[in-house]
Design an enzyme around this catalytic site. Structure first.
Site, mmCIF file in Angstrom:
data_model
loop_
_atom_site.group_PDB
_atom_site.id
_atom_site.type_symbol
_atom_site.label_atom_id
_atom_site.label_comp_id
_atom_site.label_asym_id
_atom_site.label_seq_id
_atom_site.Cartn_x
_atom_site.Cartn_y
_atom_site.Cartn_z
ATOM 1 N N ARG A 5 -19.151 6.932 -3.533
ATOM 2 C CA ARG A 5 -20.273 6.599 -2.641
ATOM 3 C C ARG A 5 -21.145 7.816 -2.380
ATOM 4 O O ARG A 5 -22.340 7.696 -2.137
ATOM 5 C CB ARG A 5 -19.757 6.012 -1.322
ATOM 6 C CG ARG A 5 -19.269 4.570 -1.463
ATOM 7 C CD ARG A 5 -19.052 3.922 -0.105
ATOM 8 N NE ARG A 5 -17.906 4.476 0.581
ATOM 9 C CZ ARG A 5 -16.676 3.964 0.531
ATOM 10 N NH1 ARG A 5 -16.438 2.857 -0.171
ATOM 11 N NH2 ARG A 5 -15.677 4.533 1.167
ATOM 12 N N CYS A 15 2.319 -1.651 3.358
ATOM 13 C CA CYS A 15 2.764 -2.076 4.687
ATOM 14 C C CYS A 15 3.082 -3.565 4.724
ATOM 15 O O CYS A 15 3.777 -4.038 5.622
ATOM 16 C CB CYS A 15 1.702 -1.730 5.728
ATOM 17 S SG CYS A 15 1.130 -0.031 5.562
HETATM 18 P P1 FAD Z 1 1.039 6.178 -1.383
HETATM 19 O O1 FAD Z 1 0.199 5.146 -0.745
HETATM 20 O O2 FAD Z 1 2.506 5.964 -1.424
HETATM 21 O O3 FAD Z 1 0.489 6.401 -2.859
HETATM 22 C C1 FAD Z 1 1.015 7.368 -3.697
HETATM 23 C C2 FAD Z 1 0.871 6.899 -5.122
HETATM 24 O O4 FAD Z 1 0.912 8.015 -5.963
HETATM 25 C C3 FAD Z 1 2.021 6.009 -5.557
HETATM 26 O O5 FAD Z 1 1.561 4.744 -5.976
HETATM 27 C C4 FAD Z 1 2.658 6.755 -6.711
HETATM 28 O O6 FAD Z 1 3.109 5.899 -7.756
HETATM 29 C C5 FAD Z 1 1.528 7.645 -7.171
HETATM 30 N N1 FAD Z 1 1.984 8.858 -7.844
HETATM 31 C C6 FAD Z 1 2.876 9.775 -7.369
HETATM 32 N N2 FAD Z 1 3.004 10.795 -8.239
HETATM 33 C C7 FAD Z 1 2.184 10.522 -9.273
HETATM 34 C C8 FAD Z 1 1.886 11.201 -10.481
HETATM 35 N N3 FAD Z 1 2.464 12.353 -10.776
HETATM 36 N N4 FAD Z 1 1.008 10.635 -11.329
HETATM 37 C C9 FAD Z 1 0.401 9.454 -11.025
HETATM 38 N N5 FAD Z 1 0.662 8.769 -9.910
HETATM 39 C C10 FAD Z 1 1.522 9.297 -9.031
HETATM 40 N N6 FAD Z 1 2.366 2.954 7.331
HETATM 41 C C11 FAD Z 1 1.782 2.496 8.443
HETATM 42 O O7 FAD Z 1 0.966 3.228 9.030
HETATM 43 N N7 FAD Z 1 2.069 1.266 8.942
HETATM 44 C C12 FAD Z 1 2.940 0.432 8.335
HETATM 45 O O8 FAD Z 1 3.163 -0.696 8.795
HETATM 46 C C13 FAD Z 1 3.585 0.885 7.168
HETATM 47 N N8 FAD Z 1 4.470 0.094 6.546
HETATM 48 C C14 FAD Z 1 5.029 0.529 5.371
HETATM 49 C C15 FAD Z 1 5.911 -0.319 4.712
HETATM 50 C C16 FAD Z 1 6.490 0.083 3.524
HETATM 51 C C17 FAD Z 1 7.460 -0.817 2.841
HETATM 52 C C18 FAD Z 1 6.167 1.359 2.971
HETATM 53 C C19 FAD Z 1 6.777 1.791 1.682
HETATM 54 C C20 FAD Z 1 5.289 2.202 3.628
HETATM 55 C C21 FAD Z 1 4.718 1.799 4.834
HETATM 56 N N9 FAD Z 1 3.843 2.624 5.530
HETATM 57 C C22 FAD Z 1 3.260 2.178 6.679
HETATM 58 C C23 FAD Z 1 3.544 3.991 5.057
HETATM 59 C C24 FAD Z 1 2.247 4.051 4.269
HETATM 60 O O9 FAD Z 1 2.274 3.068 3.278
HETATM 61 C C25 FAD Z 1 2.097 5.435 3.668
HETATM 62 O O10 FAD Z 1 2.063 6.361 4.720
HETATM 63 C C26 FAD Z 1 0.825 5.579 2.851
HETATM 64 O O11 FAD Z 1 0.789 4.643 1.811
HETATM 65 C C27 FAD Z 1 0.747 6.995 2.268
HETATM 66 O O12 FAD Z 1 -0.366 7.102 1.442
HETATM 67 P P2 FAD Z 1 -0.351 8.108 0.205
HETATM 68 O O13 FAD Z 1 -1.646 7.932 -0.485
HETATM 69 O O14 FAD Z 1 0.047 9.441 0.658
HETATM 70 O O15 FAD Z 1 0.826 7.591 -0.716
#
Ligand code: FAD
Length: 562
Positions: free
Chosen positions: A21, A42
């Site tokens: 964007r 989530c």
């Molecule tokens: P993620 O969203 O986990 O994304 C990281 C991505 O990076 C993954 O898909 C992974 O495959 C990819 N990746 C990692 N390493 C590599 C690599 N070397 N090359 C390519 N890809 C890679 N939070 C809330 O606030 N409320 C909730 O109700 C809640 N419920 C949840 C329920 C569940 C079951 C889970 C698992 C999590 C929940 N969370 C919740 C937490 C929330 O989902 C995470 O805090 C958030 O998604 C973190 O974002 P992120 O981008 O750091 O990581």
């Protein structure tokens, strides 16, 4: 400019969309080692529990739609295996074809998230033991569980996700036990609030085994035997390991980026790592908590999404947008109850050496005369010097989420409990009372700071001396149904006429059901020359939950003090 993003879910997808964007001309590539992007982590427990029935609803975006809308090159099932910060390249591996190749970047964003903990316990890799982090895990669990609806599930770990899974599997008709190593569920809560949640969970028929750890697993002919540290075992058809996560720092470590004291990727206020061309967001980073001033990791979707946006701003516009840190505002649905926390718990303030006071109030979520008014409990932590709000925990039914968010806003803006007393809310009987539970929490905290009321907490009940006097100021009927220790009963409405029964030279501890009558009794005594009176914060109701819960613990384990 060429931007590369690693991880295409919460933080990564937000950063990518914002980058586009702001910069229509840039080349943007996003790598995701899983098969899906931008999905609702989530929502996963609720899909397993059939609350969300359509699997497609979990996907906020598909790779094709994201590409079409944002002109972003989305490479799923492709893992970034290393970063060369000197030459500004990454190495990627296509997990389907095995092809390995390099891409150059001008700016790199890391959003790899967190990895579930899987301790090296004997038998942990047996069939039927799962962790839940992504769509692939969800599909495995759902397929397994769908064949065992009437079976038994054991959840290991009573954190937010573990409890969501407990509820969802219970609602599918499974018999559910939760095994938790700590003495309480939901570690961010203070014990009295957790005890209330525990009572609620038990009332729904879910077994809670607290202060109990798993020592290993054995696969039997048709199920899994979970071995416990007390020498006992339980059997299950399915085991969900939900004992926590750790930041995924593999790439960052390999690239020589600085890792902080909390073991997350260290970033500055612009979300820039120790290499200025590499930014990082989400579960993998650590940041200074604005209340404790200690470095910490926040495993929450809100902060990850917001950081994604901020880091994109800083990449395109120069470092202009500061990230101020998260105060850990989180909520979970426990069957019909909502339980949430924001800011810092009393036990964590204590551990950080931060002086604070605690107050607990129970109030109806809306006017008592309007049908369906249920009680909501609010615990505040606040600074004794200036009344600055440091934390809040809320447990209730309707409207608990609204109050939690209001309190989170006050904390985030650095406001005080005095301002809670003036908080102006929308009132009509179905929604609130003329004095909202948030106002009430403020009034009580204000009374404490103004020395109109000195309070004592549930855990201090055991410190009451034999020479002190403990008075239950509830009615005789309430007293007969249950009291604290050797409390005598002087109902508040009789207190003025029975002052001769109360010596002035002793410490007087007072309690009622929720705290309000105890406070009134305290005011009566104070104005009749009693100088050392203390009212039980949260009243008998809060104490009783703690007493029942610690009784359960003490029965099966060594003595636990709350
Ligand atoms: P993620 O969203 O986990 O994304 C990281 C991505 O990076 C993954 O898909 C992974 O495959 C990819 N990746 C990692 N390493 C590599 C690599 N070397 N090359 C390519 N890809 C890679 N939070 C809330 O606030 N409320 C909730 O109700 C809640 N419920 C949840 C329920 C569940 C079951 C889970 C698992 C999590 C929940 N969370 C919740 C937490 C929330 O989902 C995470 O805090 C958030 O998604 C973190 O974002 P992120 O981008 O750091 O990581």
């Amino acid at each position: 400019m060429k931007y590369i993003i690693v991880g295409a879910v919460a933080g990564g997808a937000s950063a990518a969309a914002r980058l586009r964007r702001l910069d229509e001309q840039a080349e943007i590539i996003i790598f995701e080692k899983g098969a899906y992007i931008s999905y609702a982590n989530c929502g996963l427990p609720y899909y397993i529990g059939n609350v969300i029935r359509d699997r497609n609803k979990l996907f906020v975006q598909t790779a094709a739609a994201f590409n079409l809308r944002f002109n972003i090159d989305v490479r799923v099932t492709t893992e970034v295996t290393s970063i060369d910060t000197i030459n500004k390249t990454i190495t990627a591996k296509n997990l389907q074809s095995g092809e390995i190749y390099e891409e150059r970047y001008d700016k790199l964003v890391l959003s790899p998230g967190a990895e579930p903990l899987r301790p090296p316990l004997p038998g942990i890799n047996s069939e039927g033991i799962f962790t839940l982090r992504n769509v692939a895990d969800t599909d495995y669990i759902k397929q397994y569980v769908d064949q065992r609806h009437a079976g038994k599930a054991v959840i290991i770990g009573a954190g937010f996700i573990g409890l969501e899974m407990a509820e969802n599997l219970h609602n599918l008709g499974m018999k559910v036990s939760v095994v938790e190593m700590g003495k309480q569920v939901m570690a961010p809560l203070d014990y009295p609030m957790a005890a209330m949640v525990q009572q609620h969970i038990r009332s729904k028929g879910v077994e809670l085994l607290l202060n109990t750890s798993v020592t290993g697993f054995e696969k039997t002919d048709d199920n899994i035997r979970i071995l416990l540290n007390n020498g006992e075992h339980i059997e299950a058809d399915v085991v969900i390991l939900s004992i926590g996560v750790k930041p995924d720092t593999k790439l960052a470590v390999g690239a020589g980026l600085k890792i902080g004291t909390a073991k997350g990727i260290e970033v500055n206020e612009f979300l820039q790592t120790s290499d200025p061309d590499v930014y990082a967001v989400g579960d993998a980073i650590e940041f200074v908590n604005p209340l404790t001033h200690r470095s910490m990791i926040t495993y929450l979707a809100g902060p990850a999404n917001k950081q994604g946006r901020i880091c994109a701003d800083n990449i395109v516009l120069g470092n202009t947008h500061k990230y101020k840190g998260a105060i850990n505002t989180a909520i979970v649905k426990i069957f019909d109850m909502s339980v949430g926390t924001t800011g810092v718990a009393s036990k964590h303030l204590e551990a950080a050496g931060i002086d604070h006071l605690v107050s607990v109030t129970h109030n109806g979520a809306h006017a008592g005369y309007y049908p369906g008014a249920e009680s909501m409990t609010i615990q505040l932590t606040f600074a004794p010097v200036d009344g600055r709000l440091l934390g809040a925990q809320v447990a209730g039914y309707d409207g608990a989420d609204k109050r939690l968010d209001v309190l989170a806003s006050f904390i985030q803006l650095g406001r005080t409990i005095y301002e809670l007393t003036a908080f102006e809310h929308a009132y009509a009987p179905p929604y609130s009372s003329a004095k909202d539970p948030v106002n009430m929490a403020g009034f009580v905290a204000e009374n404490i700071l103004a020395s109109l009321s000195a309070v004592f907490q549930c855990r201090q009940v055991s410190e009451i001396n034999v020479d002190d006097i403990l008075i239950d100021v509830r009615t005789a009927d309430e007293y007969r149904e249950g009291k604290i220790g050797s409390a005598i009963n002087i109902p508040v409405d009789e207190l003025r006429y029975r002052l001769n029964e109360i010596p002035k030279d002793r410490k007087i501890y007072l309690y009622c059901e929720v705290g309000a009558r105890g406070y009134l009794a305290q005011r009566i005594l104070k104005q009749n020359g009693y100088d050392r009176t203390f009212n039980l914060s949260g009243g008998y109701k809060l104490w009783n939950n703690c007493a029942v819960e610690s009784g359960i613990l003490n029965k099966i384990n060594k003595t636990v003090t709350v």
